[in-house]
Design a protein around this motif. Structure first.
Motif, PDB file in Angstrom:
ATOM      1  N   GLU A 142       5.837  -6.378  -2.608  1.00  0.00           N
ATOM      2  CA  GLU A 142       5.052  -5.483  -3.444  1.00  0.00           C
ATOM      3  C   GLU A 142       3.866  -4.854  -2.726  1.00  0.00           C
ATOM      4  O   GLU A 142       3.112  -4.116  -3.331  1.00  0.00           O
ATOM      5  CB  GLU A 142       4.542  -6.251  -4.668  1.00  0.00           C
ATOM      6  CG  GLU A 142       5.668  -6.809  -5.518  1.00  0.00           C
ATOM      7  CD  GLU A 142       5.147  -7.653  -6.665  1.00  0.00           C
ATOM      8  OE1 GLU A 142       4.097  -7.297  -7.232  1.00  0.00           O
ATOM      9  OE2 GLU A 142       5.783  -8.659  -6.986  1.00  0.00           O
ATOM     10  N   MET A 143       3.669  -5.160  -1.442  1.00  0.00           N
ATOM     11  CA  MET A 143       2.512  -4.635  -0.716  1.00  0.00           C
ATOM     12  C   MET A 143       2.902  -4.333   0.717  1.00  0.00           C
ATOM     13  O   MET A 143       3.961  -4.737   1.180  1.00  0.00           O
ATOM     14  CB  MET A 143       1.372  -5.650  -0.733  1.00  0.00           C
ATOM     15  CG  MET A 143       1.715  -6.933  -0.019  1.00  0.00           C
ATOM     16  SD  MET A 143       0.415  -8.140  -0.198  1.00  0.00           S
ATOM     17  CE  MET A 143       1.182  -9.507   0.629  1.00  0.00           C
ATOM     18  N   SER A 144       2.037  -3.639   1.425  1.00  0.00           N
ATOM     19  CA  SER A 144       2.228  -3.369   2.849  1.00  0.00           C
ATOM     20  C   SER A 144       1.261  -4.248   3.625  1.00  0.00           C
ATOM     21  O   SER A 144       0.054  -4.207   3.367  1.00  0.00           O
ATOM     22  CB  SER A 144       1.924  -1.903   3.158  1.00  0.00           C
ATOM     23  OG  SER A 144       2.788  -1.064   2.460  1.00  0.00           O
ATOM     24  N   VAL A 145       1.786  -5.011   4.553  1.00  0.00           N
ATOM     25  CA  VAL A 145       0.947  -5.894   5.354  1.00  0.00           C
ATOM     26  C   VAL A 145       0.731  -5.241   6.716  1.00  0.00           C
ATOM     27  O   VAL A 145       1.682  -4.926   7.416  1.00  0.00           O
ATOM     28  CB  VAL A 145       1.596  -7.287   5.536  1.00  0.00           C
ATOM     29  CG1 VAL A 145       0.706  -8.194   6.378  1.00  0.00           C
ATOM     30  CG2 VAL A 145       1.868  -7.919   4.177  1.00  0.00           C
ATOM     31  N   MET A 146      -0.527  -4.986   7.050  1.00  0.00           N
ATOM     32  CA  MET A 146      -0.826  -4.404   8.351  1.00  0.00           C
ATOM     33  C   MET A 146      -1.082  -5.523   9.358  1.00  0.00           C
ATOM     34  O   MET A 146      -1.047  -6.693   9.009  1.00  0.00           O
ATOM     35  CB  MET A 146      -2.014  -3.434   8.274  1.00  0.00           C
ATOM     36  CG  MET A 146      -3.334  -4.056   7.859  1.00  0.00           C
ATOM     37  SD  MET A 146      -4.665  -2.844   7.724  1.00  0.00           S
ATOM     38  CE  MET A 146      -5.312  -2.873   9.375  1.00  0.00           C
ATOM     39  N   SER A 147      -1.330  -5.186  10.588  1.00  0.00           N
ATOM     40  CA  SER A 147      -1.577  -6.199  11.605  1.00  0.00           C
ATOM     41  C   SER A 147      -2.865  -6.960  11.293  1.00  0.00           C
ATOM     42  O   SER A 147      -3.695  -6.513  10.504  1.00  0.00           O
ATOM     43  CB  SER A 147      -1.652  -5.560  12.994  1.00  0.00           C
ATOM     44  OG  SER A 147      -2.726  -4.645  13.036  1.00  0.00           O
ATOM     45  N   SER A 148      -3.015  -8.090  11.923  1.00  0.00           N
ATOM     46  CA  SER A 148      -4.191  -8.937  11.720  1.00  0.00           C
ATOM     47  C   SER A 148      -5.460  -8.178  12.074  1.00  0.00           C
ATOM     48  O   SER A 148      -5.491  -7.417  13.051  1.00  0.00           O
ATOM     49  CB  SER A 148      -4.097 -10.188  12.590  1.00  0.00           C
ATOM     50  OG  SER A 148      -2.969 -10.957  12.236  1.00  0.00           O
ATOM     51  N   ALA A 149      -6.517  -8.419  11.325  1.00  0.00           N
ATOM     52  CA  ALA A 149      -7.802  -7.781  11.591  1.00  0.00           C
ATOM     53  C   ALA A 149      -8.362  -8.198  12.946  1.00  0.00           C
ATOM     54  O   ALA A 149      -9.137  -7.482  13.555  1.00  0.00           O
ATOM     55  CB  ALA A 149      -8.794  -8.128  10.488  1.00  0.00           C
ATOM     56  N   SER A 150      -7.926  -9.331  13.440  1.00  0.00           N
ATOM     57  CA  SER A 150      -8.445  -9.874  14.701  1.00  0.00           C
ATOM     58  C   SER A 150      -7.718  -9.335  15.925  1.00  0.00           C
ATOM     59  O   SER A 150      -8.083  -9.683  17.052  1.00  0.00           O
ATOM     60  CB  SER A 150      -8.332 -11.402  14.688  1.00  0.00           C
ATOM     61  OG  SER A 150      -6.966 -11.787  14.595  1.00  0.00           O
ATOM     62  N   VAL A 151      -6.723  -8.478  15.739  1.00  0.00           N
ATOM     63  CA  VAL A 151      -5.857  -8.066  16.842  1.00  0.00           C
ATOM     64  C   VAL A 151      -6.631  -7.439  18.006  1.00  0.00           C
ATOM     65  O   VAL A 151      -6.238  -7.576  19.144  1.00  0.00           O
ATOM     66  CB  VAL A 151      -4.713  -7.163  16.343  1.00  0.00           C
ATOM     67  CG1 VAL A 151      -5.190  -5.760  16.037  1.00  0.00           C
ATOM     68  CG2 VAL A 151      -3.565  -7.154  17.319  1.00  0.00           C
ATOM     69  N   GLY A 152      -7.736  -6.779  17.772  1.00  0.00           N
ATOM     70  CA  GLY A 152      -8.489  -6.148  18.846  1.00  0.00           C
ATOM     71  C   GLY A 152      -9.514  -7.033  19.518  1.00  0.00           C
ATOM     72  O   GLY A 152     -10.158  -6.629  20.487  1.00  0.00           O
TER      73      GLY A 152
END
Length: 181
Positions: free
Chosen positions: A116-126
């Motif tokens: 039911e949602m779109s999961v983006m990459s982890s906020a910590s990726v950068g």
């Protein structure tokens, strides 16, 4: 994508479902264009004090400062999951570490809303690996990364230890990473 919902949890262990459970959940709404961050949801989840193993009590206390008794007045899990689903349905979501927050806990019933949602990459990726990897617990990693990026606590979160505080910290980490600093 202008709006992202940041989800963080406190759990009674780091192994994930079915061994461990969500004890507290916090959600922030982040406008990535304006940089505005607002609280969207926060609750403790009702877990009976007698349902904890010794290691779960210790983990919960060490990572959140909560005791099982603190959760006795929490929201029933099914109701918390229903409200979380209502807030996140159709939205873009993230957390400090998707692998931890979602794959270990939020993809299982009654929480599961992955369709039911779109999961983006982890906020910590950068972040540099030293700020997103290691032997620290998830809450400790979030606090360490936030403290490194905002050493004077410019965002005013202070020593907060709740899941909502973690979501706020992750929200500002996300904005900082998007700004390329």
């Amino acid at each position: 994508m202008d709006t992202v919902y940041v989800v963080e949890v406190h759990t009674d262990g780091e192994y994930g479902f079915p061994r461990d459970r969500i004890a507290e959940i916090g959600i922030c709404r982040v406008d990535t264009c304006t940089g505005d961050v607002e609280s969207a949801f926060s609750t403790r989840v009702l877990l009976e004090p007698g349902s904890f193993m010794k290691r779960q009590r210790q983990y919960l206390s060490a990572t959140s400062g909560l005791t099982p008794e603190d959760l006795a007045g929490g929201m029933p899990e099914a109701e918390a999951a229903r409200q979380v689903k209502r807030i996140l349905a159709g939205k873009t979501v993230t957390s400090f570490d998707i692998g931890y927050t979602f794959k270990k806990f939020l993809v299982y019933d009654p929480w599961d809303i992955t369709r039911e949602m779109s999961v983006m990459s982890s906020a910590s990726v950068g972040l540099p690996p030293s700020l997103r990897e290691g032997t620290l617990s998830q809450p400790e990693m979030i606090r360490r990364a936030y403290g490194t990026l905002f050493p004077d606590d410019e965002k005013g979160i202070g020593d907060g230890r709740s899941a909502l505080d973690l979501a706020l910290m992750t929200s500002f980490i996300l904005l900082e990473m998007r700004a390329g600093r």
